[in-house]
Design a protein around this motif. Structure first.
Motif: not given
Lengths: 188, 196
Positions: B80, B83-86, B129-130, B193, B195
């Motif tokens: 997770v 993927y969880n970075h701007p 959403g990604l 990728y 988000f």
């Protein structure tokens, strides 16, 4: 004595036929109208029930979507949900492991892989097979064996149909394309 | 007498009844039937939507519970966080050009792999959403194995989710006198990728 309540008895056969067919037409038209009316009323009643079902489904969907929106506020949960679906993210290739497998397969099948191209999760390479030093059998046999072995043991890569083999019986070459199968769809 | 009354039925009432039935069918029954079929199709569509939404809500609830209970120990945490970075060019540039061990200088100040050029674009927002950005790099390396380990670092070990869009490696499982020490240069296209 003839009774006036039995008029048929006073009619000729032609008149009786006219009377009978007139009655049949009358009843048929009445039954037809009644059927259409009854069918329409039933459909109308069923339509009211359908509208209730639609309304109920819409409110249930609305409530479920609210739950989804609430849960999706947590970015980690949302991302975990997305990445758990193999259709939503592309597989990340372990290139080193893949190339090792290619080398092992080449050694095992006594063939040579030349060139290695990855493009959008499709791997392309050339496969070259040589016959033994006596040339006792067509080198294509090695390619056929490799293709069969691969099809029977598909785990990570799915092979596209091989459409062409070239060269001569002592040295055969073909191009193959392998599609990377997402991890969670691999059959164990 | 009867004959006369029946002729009245046949001549007046039967056509009237049939005409009424036909008109009623056209003006009332047909629209009612049409609405019935439309609503039936809508119910099927809504039921499918409801099933999908319920499955998604259940899956999210299960994940939420799992992550709340054992976030620190869960296998999915590492995935997770990839993927969880701007979208941040500086972070991505660092991850491609500086962080991989293959790009670090050797003690004698030589390099095994050099990133000659780097370009990046924000890419597109995906329906999931990604978002998926594009990174293009030109590299020079002292061997195929160095390139392979560099790619392995990016796709497996780096804290960002890279995918290989396009690369051509000069791999030969039975090289005939190829010089293994020859420097190679090639262009690599990656997906990244993020988000937002």
């Amino acid at each position: 004595m003839q009774s006036p309540s039995h008029p048929h008895e006073s009619h000729t056969p032609e008149e009786r036929t006219t009377v009978s067919s007139g009655k049949v037409s009358w009843y048929v038209s009445i039954i037809l109208m009644a059927t259409v009316l009854a069918g329409t009323i039933m459909l109308w009643g069923y339509g009211i029930w359908q509208m209730r079902v639609i309304s109920s489904l819409e409110s249930e969907i609305g409530a479920t979507e609210t739950k989804i929106a609430e849960a999706s506020k947590d970015r980690n949960v949302l991302i975990a949900h997305i990445v758990s679906d193999p259709k939503k993210v592309r597989p990340s290739l372990d290139v080193a492991d893949l190339i090792k497998k290619f080398r092992d397969a080449a050694e095992l099948g006594d063939v040579r892989f030349q060139g290695f191209m990855i493009r959008q999760d499709v791997i392309s390479t050339n496969l070259i097979a040589n016959s033994d030093q006596y040339g006792s059998e067509d080198a294509v046999i090695k390619l056929i064996k490799m293709m069969r072995d691969h099809k029977q043991n598909v785990r990570v890569l799915s092979m596209k149909p091989v459409e062409m083999v070239a060269w001569d019986p002592k040295k055969r070459t073909t191009a193959i394309e392998l599609i990377v199968i997402p991890e969670s769809t691999i059959k164990k | 007498m009867v004959s006369n009354s029946l002729s009245v039925y046949t001549k007046i009432y039967i056509p009237f009844v049939l005409g009424f039935t036909i008109l009623f069918t056209i003006l009332v029954s047909r629209p009612v039937f049409s609405s019935y079929t439309d609503r039936e199709a809508e119910i099927v569509k809504l039921e499918k939507k409801m099933t999908d939404a319920t499955e998604e809500a259940d899956a999210l609830a299960t994940l939420q519970k799992q992550l709340t209970e054992k976030w620190d120990t869960s296998e999915i945490k590492k995935k997770v966080l990839k993927y969880n970075h701007p979208y941040n060019e500086a972070d991505i540039m660092e991850m491609v050009m500086v962080k991989p061990p293959q790009t670090q200088p050797n003690p004698d100040s030589t390099y095994n792999l050099i990133v000659k050029s780097f370009s990046i674009e924000k890419g597109k927002h995906l329906p999931s959403g990604l978002s998926l950005g594009n990174v293009s790099v030109s590299i020079e390396a002292n061997s195929v194995d160095t390139i392979v380990s560099y790619l392995t670092y990016l796709t497996q070990n780096s804290p960002m989710a890279f995918t290989i869009d396009q690369i051509t490696l000069p791999i030969d499982t039975r090289p005939d006198g190829t010089d293994k020490t020859q420097w190679l240069s090639l262009t690599l296209t990656l997906g990244i990728y993020y988000f937002d």
